[in-house]
Design a protein around this motif. Structure first.
Motif, PDB file in Angstrom:
ATOM      1  N   THR A 110      31.226 -19.405  -3.223  1.00  0.00           N
ATOM      2  CA  THR A 110      30.292 -19.304  -2.055  1.00  0.00           C
ATOM      3  C   THR A 110      29.175 -19.717  -3.859  1.00  0.00           C
ATOM      4  N   ARG A 111      29.997 -19.706  -4.952  1.00  0.00           N
ATOM      5  CA  ARG A 111      30.220 -20.141  -6.386  1.00  0.00           C
ATOM      6  C   ARG A 111      28.666 -18.792  -6.675  1.00  0.00           C
ATOM      7  N   THR A 112      29.074 -18.087  -7.046  1.00  0.00           N
ATOM      8  CA  THR A 112      28.296 -17.155  -7.144  1.00  0.00           C
ATOM      9  C   THR A 112      28.804 -15.742  -7.487  1.00  0.00           C
ATOM     10  N   GLU A 113      27.789 -14.973  -8.314  1.00  0.00           N
ATOM     11  CA  GLU A 113      29.024 -13.469  -8.943  1.00  0.00           C
ATOM     12  C   GLU A 113      29.121 -12.430  -7.635  1.00  0.00           C
ATOM     13  N   PHE A 114      30.121 -12.372  -7.726  1.00  0.00           N
ATOM     14  CA  PHE A 114      30.581 -10.764  -6.593  1.00  0.00           C
ATOM     15  C   PHE A 114      32.195 -10.630  -7.188  1.00  0.00           C
ATOM     16  N   HIS A 115      31.376  -8.942  -7.188  1.00  0.00           N
ATOM     17  CA  HIS A 115      32.309  -7.714  -7.428  1.00  0.00           C
ATOM     18  C   HIS A 115      32.667  -6.751  -6.190  1.00  0.00           C
ATOM     19  N   PHE A 116      33.601  -6.702  -5.664  1.00  0.00           N
ATOM     20  CA  PHE A 116      33.808  -5.282  -5.216  1.00  0.00           C
ATOM     21  C   PHE A 116      33.581  -4.129  -6.322  1.00  0.00           C
ATOM     22  N   SER A 117      32.624  -3.087  -5.355  1.00  0.00           N
ATOM     23  CA  SER A 117      32.789  -1.855  -5.369  1.00  0.00           C
ATOM     24  C   SER A 117      33.342  -0.775  -4.852  1.00  0.00           C
ATOM     25  N   VAL A 118      34.419  -0.049  -5.808  1.00  0.00           N
ATOM     26  CA  VAL A 118      35.399   0.909  -5.223  1.00  0.00           C
ATOM     27  C   VAL A 118      34.707   2.376  -5.130  1.00  0.00           C
ATOM     28  N   LEU A 119      33.120   2.080  -5.383  1.00  0.00           N
ATOM     29  CA  LEU A 119      32.525   3.195  -5.346  1.00  0.00           C
ATOM     30  C   LEU A 119      31.354   2.910  -3.948  1.00  0.00           C
ATOM     31  N   ASN A 120      31.504   1.550  -3.619  1.00  0.00           N
ATOM     32  CA  ASN A 120      30.705   1.733  -2.056  1.00  0.00           C
ATOM     33  C   ASN A 120      30.804   3.173  -1.387  1.00  0.00           C
ATOM     34  N   PRO A 121      29.601   3.688  -0.637  1.00  0.00           N
ATOM     35  CA  PRO A 121      29.995   4.975   0.474  1.00  0.00           C
ATOM     36  C   PRO A 121      30.302   4.727   1.719  1.00  0.00           C
ATOM     37  N   GLY A 122      30.911   3.376   1.971  1.00  0.00           N
ATOM     38  CA  GLY A 122      31.216   3.148   3.325  1.00  0.00           C
ATOM     39  C   GLY A 122      32.834   3.677   2.943  1.00  0.00           C
ATOM     40  N   LEU A 123      33.666   2.859   1.918  1.00  0.00           N
ATOM     41  CA  LEU A 123      34.573   2.959   1.318  1.00  0.00           C
ATOM     42  C   LEU A 123      35.285   4.094   1.278  1.00  0.00           C
ATOM     43  N   ILE A 124      34.089   5.006   0.435  1.00  0.00           N
ATOM     44  CA  ILE A 124      34.462   6.359   0.123  1.00  0.00           C
ATOM     45  C   ILE A 124      34.339   7.176   1.231  1.00  0.00           C
ATOM     46  N   ASP A 125      33.012   7.373   2.228  1.00  0.00           N
ATOM     47  CA  ASP A 125      33.400   7.721   3.264  1.00  0.00           C
ATOM     48  C   ASP A 125      34.258   7.964   4.411  1.00  0.00           C
ATOM     49  N   TRP A 126      34.702   6.418   4.358  1.00  0.00           N
ATOM     50  CA  TRP A 126      35.757   5.940   5.124  1.00  0.00           C
ATOM     51  C   TRP A 126      37.676   6.436   4.530  1.00  0.00           C
ATOM     52  N   LEU A 127      37.592   6.825   3.220  1.00  0.00           N
ATOM     53  CA  LEU A 127      38.568   7.334   2.912  1.00  0.00           C
ATOM     54  C   LEU A 127      39.116   8.701   3.347  1.00  0.00           C
ATOM     55  N   GLY A 128      37.985   9.294   2.379  1.00  0.00           N
ATOM     56  CA  GLY A 128      37.604  10.726   2.749  1.00  0.00           C
ATOM     57  C   GLY A 128      38.253  10.966   3.799  1.00  0.00           C
ATOM     58  N   THR A 129      37.733  10.602   5.278  1.00  0.00           N
ATOM     59  CA  THR A 129      37.523  11.024   6.113  1.00  0.00           C
ATOM     60  C   THR A 129      39.328  10.854   6.865  1.00  0.00           C
ATOM     61  N   TYR A 130      39.944   9.772   6.773  1.00  0.00           N
ATOM     62  CA  TYR A 130      40.887   8.485   6.962  1.00  0.00           C
ATOM     63  C   TYR A 130      42.111   9.286   6.747  1.00  0.00           C
ATOM     64  N   SER A 131      42.053   9.903   5.421  1.00  0.00           N
ATOM     65  CA  SER A 131      42.984  10.653   4.532  1.00  0.00           C
ATOM     66  C   SER A 131      43.468  11.620   4.679  1.00  0.00           C
ATOM     67  N   PHE A 132      42.152  12.347   5.243  1.00  0.00           N
ATOM     68  CA  PHE A 132      42.452  13.877   5.492  1.00  0.00           C
ATOM     69  C   PHE A 132      42.749  14.143   6.852  1.00  0.00           C
ATOM     70  N   GLY A 133      41.923  12.980   7.616  1.00  0.00           N
ATOM     71  CA  GLY A 133      43.035  12.794   8.609  1.00  0.00           C
ATOM     72  C   GLY A 133      44.183  12.712   9.384  1.00  0.00           C
ATOM     73  N   LEU A 134      44.894  11.980   8.264  1.00  0.00           N
ATOM     74  CA  LEU A 134      46.172  11.302   7.999  1.00  0.00           C
ATOM     75  C   LEU A 134      47.213  12.554   7.597  1.00  0.00           C
ATOM     76  N   ILE A 135      46.846  13.112   6.617  1.00  0.00           N
ATOM     77  CA  ILE A 135      47.381  14.148   6.142  1.00  0.00           C
ATOM     78  C   ILE A 135      47.116  14.951   7.852  1.00  0.00           C
ATOM     79  N   ARG A 136      46.777  15.703   7.780  1.00  0.00           N
ATOM     80  CA  ARG A 136      46.618  16.629   9.276  1.00  0.00           C
ATOM     81  C   ARG A 136      46.866  16.085  10.491  1.00  0.00           C
ATOM     82  N   GLN A 137      47.261  14.862  10.857  1.00  0.00           N
ATOM     83  CA  GLN A 137      48.172  14.644  12.264  1.00  0.00           C
ATOM     84  C   GLN A 137      49.807  14.762  11.424  1.00  0.00           C
ATOM     85  N   ILE A 138      49.881  14.620  10.401  1.00  0.00           N
ATOM     86  CA  ILE A 138      51.517  14.641  10.005  1.00  0.00           C
ATOM     87  C   ILE A 138      51.982  15.979   9.965  1.00  0.00           C
ATOM     88  N   ASP A 139      50.502  16.774   9.789  1.00  0.00           N
ATOM     89  CA  ASP A 139      50.940  18.196   9.846  1.00  0.00           C
ATOM     90  C   ASP A 139      50.957  18.841  10.914  1.00  0.00           C
TER      91      ASP A 139
END
Length: 377
Positions: A110-139
């Motif tokens: 796009t020849r524009t400035e663009f940076h990925f945000s690790v603080l994006n709410p969608g990613l944070i919500d997914w990570l929290g829910t998913y990592s908890f679910g993964l550990i619970r599945q293992i348990d």
């Protein structure tokens, strides 16, 4: 990361069309492979902590009561969500690396400035829910295996001390893997009665790809020949197995215990690696997806022109479960916010199953291309 194939468009100051997608797909695999070791170590540590938490004395005492409920209560209080922080961090590293690499691609095309945000709410919500679910599945998987081992051991009426040790050995494994360990012990107890050991390949070599032991996995990720041929056993003990057959002398309990423990440890490591291989790819695929979502949300890319294609791993591990998926979806790909049709129902992102190595390829089309017949890709 170039999970984007784009024509020359007046919408963007784009580069010429690139037909070869292999380099794009290899990048996501490379990033996933970088995450695998740390994720595998975190998961293996969590599985080992489950076993270390078992109070052997309390378990033996519960077994002596003859009550399965008492035994399960002791085990239930020992199995917790161990290692969640380390697992979550490894998953975040994978998603962040993939997202950052994808952001560079967006910025370039796009020849524009663009940076990925690790603080994006969608990613944070997914990570929290998913990592908890993964550990619970293992348990939960561990709990299922333990319950089965308790019932089997108590029905057999074995000495409580031996039963407790055998139950503790299966902690961290799936039910099927725990049964494989128990069956291996039974085989070793009568190994001296064999005239041959077909399938074991005594004295053979471990099949490896890039230094890693490989198997033919079934749809659940279980190594088929790992069970049928005991190729997860420690090959250093093959000489003892061969002598037991030749002399007809039974293996000692100490020998059997060592062989079974080695087999269990390799199975535990295999399970951690299987989970890590699958979930590292899921995390990196999610990083790619989230980066494009951020690009769309900030107006860098028009969502209505984006299509996603399911890409198969073109190698010896391609399975029949994923092979039909590209043919079940449009050649142009599915719209960005739409799930893929698969044999098991709608799926947003690969992997489809344990050890799945499929990825997603993103492409931006001209409006005219989407209104006419789809390209072959």
């Amino acid at each position: 990361m170039t999970f984007l194939h784009h024509p020359i468009s007046s919408t963007f100051a784009c580069e010429p069309i690139r037909k070869d997608r292999r380099a794009d797909i290899s990048e996501i695999e490379r990033l996933a492979q970088k995450v695998e070791p740390s994720l595998s170590r975190a998961i293996l540590k969590a599985l080992q902590e489950q076993q270390d938490a078992i109070d052997l004395r309390a378990l033996i005492k519960a077994l002596k009561t003859g009550s399965a409920a008492n035994v399960l209560n002791v085990l239930e209080t020992s199995i917790g969500s161990a290692g969640k922080v380390a697992v979550e961090q490894a998953l975040m590293n994978g998603a962040a690396a993939a997202g950052a690499a994808t952001a560079k691609t967006v910025a370039r095309i796009t020849r524009t400035e663009f940076h990925f945000s690790v603080l994006n709410p969608g990613l944070i919500d997914w990570l929290g829910t998913y990592s908890f679910g993964l550990i619970r599945q293992i348990d939960n998987t561990t709990r299922e295996a333990v319950r089965e081992a308790v019932i089997t051991g108590m029905k057999a009426g074995k000495n409580p001390v031996d039963t407790a040790r055998e139950i503790r050995q299966v902690v961290g494994l799936t039910d099927r893997q725990a049964k494989a360990v128990a069956n291996y012990r039974k085989q070793l107890e009568t190994f001296h009665l064999r005239s041959k050991a077909s399938g074991f390949g005594l004295g053979g070599q471990i099949d490896r790809v890039n230094g890693r032991q490989v198997f033919r996995p079934d749809k659940d990720g279980t190594p088929l020949d790992g069970i049928d041929e005991r190729r997860l056993r420690d090959f250093r003990y093959d000489g003892q197995l061969q002598r037991a057959m030749e002399t007809g002398k039974p293996l000692s309990k100490a020998q059997i215990d060592k062989m079974v423990d080695a087999y269990r440890r390799k199975y535990l490591k295999y399970r951690a690696e299987t989970i890590a291989r699958t979930e590292a790819l899921r995390a990196t695929n999610m990083g790619v997806q989230n980066a494009w979502k951020q690009a769309i949300d900030t107006g860098k890319v028009p969502e209505q022109l984006v299509r996603r294609q399911w890409i198969l791993a073109k190698d010896e591990r391609l399975c029949s479960h994923c092979a039909p998926i590209p043919g079940m979806n449009p050649k142009q790909g599915v719209p960005f916010g739409q799930s893929f049709k698969t044999p098991v129902g709608p799926v947003v992102l690969p992997p489809l199953h344990p050890n799945c190595r499929c990825t997603v390829f993103l492409r931006v089309y001209e409006p005219s291309q989407l209104s006419g017949p789809g390209p072959s890709g």
